[in-house]
Scaffold this motif. Structure first.
Motif, mmCIF file in Angstrom:
data_model
loop_
_atom_site.group_PDB
_atom_site.id
_atom_site.type_symbol
_atom_site.label_atom_id
_atom_site.label_comp_id
_atom_site.label_asym_id
_atom_site.label_seq_id
_atom_site.Cartn_x
_atom_site.Cartn_y
_atom_site.Cartn_z
ATOM 1 N N GLU A 101 -8.649 -46.558 -46.866
ATOM 2 C CA GLU A 101 -9.380 -45.781 -45.860
ATOM 3 C C GLU A 101 -10.699 -46.476 -45.570
ATOM 4 O O GLU A 101 -11.240 -47.192 -46.410
ATOM 5 C CB GLU A 101 -9.644 -44.365 -46.374
ATOM 6 N N GLY A 102 -11.222 -46.208 -44.373
ATOM 7 C CA GLY A 102 -12.510 -46.773 -43.999
ATOM 8 C C GLY A 102 -12.394 -47.587 -42.739
ATOM 9 O O GLY A 102 -11.487 -47.388 -41.922
ATOM 10 N N LYS A 103 -13.312 -48.522 -42.576
ATOM 11 C CA LYS A 103 -13.323 -49.354 -41.374
ATOM 12 C C LYS A 103 -12.076 -50.240 -41.339
ATOM 13 O O LYS A 103 -11.701 -50.840 -42.345
ATOM 14 C CB LYS A 103 -14.580 -50.223 -41.367
ATOM 15 N N PRO A 104 -11.415 -50.350 -40.185
ATOM 16 C CA PRO A 104 -10.167 -51.120 -40.119
ATOM 17 C C PRO A 104 -10.391 -52.624 -40.266
ATOM 18 O O PRO A 104 -11.308 -53.204 -39.679
ATOM 19 C CB PRO A 104 -9.623 -50.799 -38.721
ATOM 20 N N LEU A 105 -9.516 -53.259 -41.048
ATOM 21 C CA LEU A 105 -9.456 -54.710 -41.185
ATOM 22 C C LEU A 105 -8.003 -55.124 -40.988
ATOM 23 O O LEU A 105 -7.119 -54.688 -41.726
ATOM 24 C CB LEU A 105 -9.944 -55.147 -42.567
ATOM 25 N N VAL A 106 -7.759 -55.960 -39.988
ATOM 26 C CA VAL A 106 -6.412 -56.421 -39.668
ATOM 27 C C VAL A 106 -6.136 -57.708 -40.435
ATOM 28 O O VAL A 106 -6.950 -58.636 -40.424
ATOM 29 C CB VAL A 106 -6.259 -56.672 -38.153
ATOM 30 N N LEU A 107 -4.978 -57.782 -41.102
ATOM 31 C CA LEU A 107 -4.562 -58.975 -41.853
ATOM 32 C C LEU A 107 -3.420 -59.658 -41.109
ATOM 33 O O LEU A 107 -2.386 -59.034 -40.842
ATOM 34 C CB LEU A 107 -4.102 -58.596 -43.256
ATOM 35 N N ILE A 108 -3.608 -60.947 -40.804
ATOM 36 C CA ILE A 108 -2.601 -61.706 -40.048
ATOM 37 C C ILE A 108 -2.160 -62.903 -40.894
ATOM 38 O O ILE A 108 -2.955 -63.809 -41.176
ATOM 39 C CB ILE A 108 -3.157 -62.175 -38.691
ATOM 40 N N HIS A 109 -0.891 -62.910 -41.278
ATOM 41 C CA HIS A 109 -0.345 -63.888 -42.213
ATOM 42 C C HIS A 109 -0.216 -65.278 -41.601
ATOM 43 O O HIS A 109 -0.326 -65.470 -40.390
ATOM 44 C CB HIS A 109 1.021 -63.415 -42.712
ATOM 45 N N GLY A 110 0.107 -66.251 -42.461
ATOM 46 C CA GLY A 110 0.312 -67.626 -42.025
ATOM 47 C C GLY A 110 1.712 -67.874 -41.494
ATOM 48 O O GLY A 110 2.588 -67.009 -41.545
ATOM 49 N N GLY A 111 1.942 -69.077 -40.997
ATOM 50 C CA GLY A 111 3.236 -69.457 -40.441
ATOM 51 C C GLY A 111 4.331 -69.437 -41.500
ATOM 52 O O GLY A 111 4.124 -69.854 -42.638
ATOM 53 N N GLY A 112 5.502 -68.916 -41.132
ATOM 54 C CA GLY A 112 6.629 -68.859 -42.049
ATOM 55 C C GLY A 112 6.482 -67.830 -43.149
ATOM 56 O O GLY A 112 7.285 -67.805 -44.088
ATOM 57 N N SER A 113 5.488 -66.968 -43.035
ATOM 58 C CA SER A 113 5.113 -66.089 -44.131
ATOM 59 C C SER A 113 5.382 -64.622 -43.806
ATOM 60 O O SER A 113 5.799 -64.273 -42.707
ATOM 61 C CB SER A 113 3.631 -66.284 -44.463
ATOM 62 N N THR A 114 5.102 -63.790 -44.797
ATOM 63 C CA THR A 114 5.140 -62.342 -44.647
ATOM 64 C C THR A 114 3.769 -61.792 -45.056
ATOM 65 O O THR A 114 2.901 -62.545 -45.509
ATOM 66 C CB THR A 114 6.213 -61.717 -45.552
ATOM 67 N N ILE A 115 3.609 -60.491 -44.922
ATOM 68 C CA ILE A 115 2.379 -59.865 -45.414
ATOM 69 C C ILE A 115 2.179 -60.221 -46.883
ATOM 70 O O ILE A 115 1.089 -60.649 -47.299
ATOM 71 C CB ILE A 115 2.449 -58.331 -45.250
ATOM 72 N N GLN A 116 3.257 -60.076 -47.667
ATOM 73 C CA GLN A 116 3.109 -60.231 -49.110
ATOM 74 C C GLN A 116 2.905 -61.680 -49.534
ATOM 75 O O GLN A 116 2.150 -61.950 -50.466
ATOM 76 C CB GLN A 116 4.327 -59.638 -49.829
ATOM 77 N N THR A 117 3.577 -62.635 -48.877
ATOM 78 C CA THR A 117 3.433 -64.017 -49.330
ATOM 79 C C THR A 117 2.033 -64.551 -49.054
ATOM 80 O O THR A 117 1.522 -65.370 -49.820
ATOM 81 C CB THR A 117 4.495 -64.950 -48.712
ATOM 82 N N THR A 118 1.400 -64.087 -47.995
ATOM 83 C CA THR A 118 0.018 -64.520 -47.727
ATOM 84 C C THR A 118 -1.001 -63.671 -48.470
ATOM 85 O O THR A 118 -1.892 -64.205 -49.135
ATOM 86 C CB THR A 118 -0.290 -64.479 -46.219
ATOM 87 N N PHE A 119 -0.886 -62.354 -48.393
ATOM 88 C CA PHE A 119 -1.983 -61.472 -48.820
ATOM 89 C C PHE A 119 -1.650 -60.588 -50.028
ATOM 90 O O PHE A 119 -2.504 -59.792 -50.444
ATOM 91 C CB PHE A 119 -2.379 -60.547 -47.664
ATOM 92 N N GLY A 120 -0.456 -60.706 -50.586
ATOM 93 C CA GLY A 120 -0.035 -59.762 -51.619
ATOM 94 C C GLY A 120 -0.959 -59.655 -52.816
ATOM 95 O O GLY A 120 -1.117 -58.579 -53.394
ATOM 96 N N ARG A 121 -1.598 -60.767 -53.195
ATOM 97 C CA ARG A 121 -2.472 -60.745 -54.371
ATOM 98 C C ARG A 121 -3.822 -60.105 -54.079
ATOM 99 O O ARG A 121 -4.474 -59.578 -54.985
ATOM 100 C CB ARG A 121 -2.716 -62.176 -54.897
ATOM 101 N N VAL A 122 -4.278 -60.137 -52.841
ATOM 102 C CA VAL A 122 -5.643 -59.676 -52.546
ATOM 103 C C VAL A 122 -5.705 -58.335 -51.826
ATOM 104 O O VAL A 122 -6.782 -57.756 -51.691
ATOM 105 C CB VAL A 122 -6.432 -60.743 -51.736
ATOM 106 N N ILE A 123 -4.572 -57.814 -51.374
ATOM 107 C CA ILE A 123 -4.569 -56.498 -50.733
ATOM 108 C C ILE A 123 -5.182 -55.425 -51.634
ATOM 109 O O ILE A 123 -6.013 -54.632 -51.162
ATOM 110 C CB ILE A 123 -3.151 -56.126 -50.253
ATOM 111 N N PRO A 124 -4.823 -55.362 -52.932
ATOM 112 C CA PRO A 124 -5.449 -54.326 -53.772
ATOM 113 C C PRO A 124 -6.967 -54.448 -53.828
ATOM 114 O O PRO A 124 -7.664 -53.423 -53.926
ATOM 115 C CB PRO A 124 -4.825 -54.575 -55.151
ATOM 116 N N MET A 125 -7.502 -55.657 -53.747
ATOM 117 C CA MET A 125 -8.949 -55.862 -53.775
ATOM 118 C C MET A 125 -9.577 -55.384 -52.468
ATOM 119 O O MET A 125 -10.565 -54.653 -52.454
ATOM 120 C CB MET A 125 -9.264 -57.346 -54.000
ATOM 121 N N LEU A 126 -8.979 -55.781 -51.346
ATOM 122 C CA LEU A 126 -9.551 -55.460 -50.039
ATOM 123 C C LEU A 126 -9.400 -53.979 -49.680
ATOM 124 O O LEU A 126 -10.214 -53.435 -48.931
ATOM 125 C CB LEU A 126 -8.882 -56.325 -48.963
#
Length: 267
Positions: free
Chosen positions: A29-54
């Motif tokens: 919750e809070g101010k929106p932050l959009v996450l856009i993954h890299g080429g050939g990737s998914t949400i999880q392969t790019t950002f899966g480790r840092v989503i809990p932090m963000l």
């Protein structure tokens, strides 16, 4: 649909966007932050480790782009401009009038195109390992892309796609479209880069595919920008899946405190 990953609750869904069924996930919750993954990737392969932090301090809107992961494909080639228009349409469908945008690699180039094409939607921009011009990578990169074959795609990315895709036969199509997009890549003109008014954080690794000279050029073209060159390779600073080391910890993802400080800074 409500789900939990690594103890973090999120909602997922699909939105009709420019002829696509576009997959997205909402965290926190809070101010929106959009996450856009890299080429050939998914949400999880790019950002899966840092989503809990963000997700501790803001609402995350993580997307999967055309032909990637759980999002459908459409007839025609993929382009950074079309991806930018798709993300913009999704935000409007979700009634999000303004958001911070964080894109990595190809997603970073898409994030820049959102700031160029839809400036009214962008508050702050994080362009991580993003490419604006062909001379921003070593010349051998282009020779490599001309020879790109699915069998040479990193196994972690192939596995990431197969884990989530509704039809795993789409892997070849995604690979070929992404490779052709890079082979055909054209420079973003200086005047368009200069048109970016959003406060921007440019990040690369010191052993990145993107050259330090290119990051510095972007920094000079975007008036309201900051530049960080961080130890490590392409995406290592956010735990992109192909860079992970055994027994990794959150402290290894050294870009995240820097990104959060940038996003929280008052203008």
């Amino acid at each position: 649909m409500d789900t939990r990953v690594d103890g973090v609750a999120f909602k997922s869904g699909y939105s009709e966007v420019n002829g696509l069924k576009m997959y997205y996930e909402l965290y926190g919750e809070g101010k929106p932050l959009v996450l856009i993954h890299g080429g050939g990737s998914t949400i999880q392969t790019t950002f899966g480790r840092v989503i809990p932090m963000l997700a501790k301090h803001r609402q995350l809107i993580a997307v999967e782009l055309q032909a990637h992961g759980r999002t459908s494909d459409r007839v025609g080639e993929v382009s950074f401009e079309q991806d930018a228009d798709d993300v913009a349409a999704l935000l409007r469908n979700l009634n999000i009038l303004k958001a911070d945008i964080f894109g990595f690699s190809n997603g970073g180039t898409t994030a820049l195109q959102i700031a160029i094409r839809h400036p009214e939607l962008v508050d702050k921009l994080v362009a991580a390992s993003a490419l604006c011009k062909r001379n921003g990578v070593p010349s051998q990169f282009w020779d490599f892309m001309k020879q790109a074959r699915l069998e040479n795609m990193p196994e972690q990315l192939k596995e990431g796609y197969k884990k989530v895709a509704l039809d795993t036969n789409g892997l070849q199509v995604m690979h070929d479209k992404d490779a052709k997009r890079m082979v055909d890549f054209k420079d973003i003109p200086d005047e368009k880069i200069k048109s970016i008014k959003a406060s921007t954080l440019i990040i690369i690794g010191d052993k990145d595919v993107i050259t330090p000279e290119h990051a510095i050029e972007m920094h000079r073209l975007i008036a309201n920008s900051e530049l960080a060159i961080i130890p490590g390779g392409h995406g290592e600073y956010i735990g992109e899946v192909t860079t992970l080391k055994p027994n990794y910890q959150e402290i290894d993802f050294i870009a995240i405190p820097m990104i959060e400080s940038f996003l929280d800074k008052k203008e």
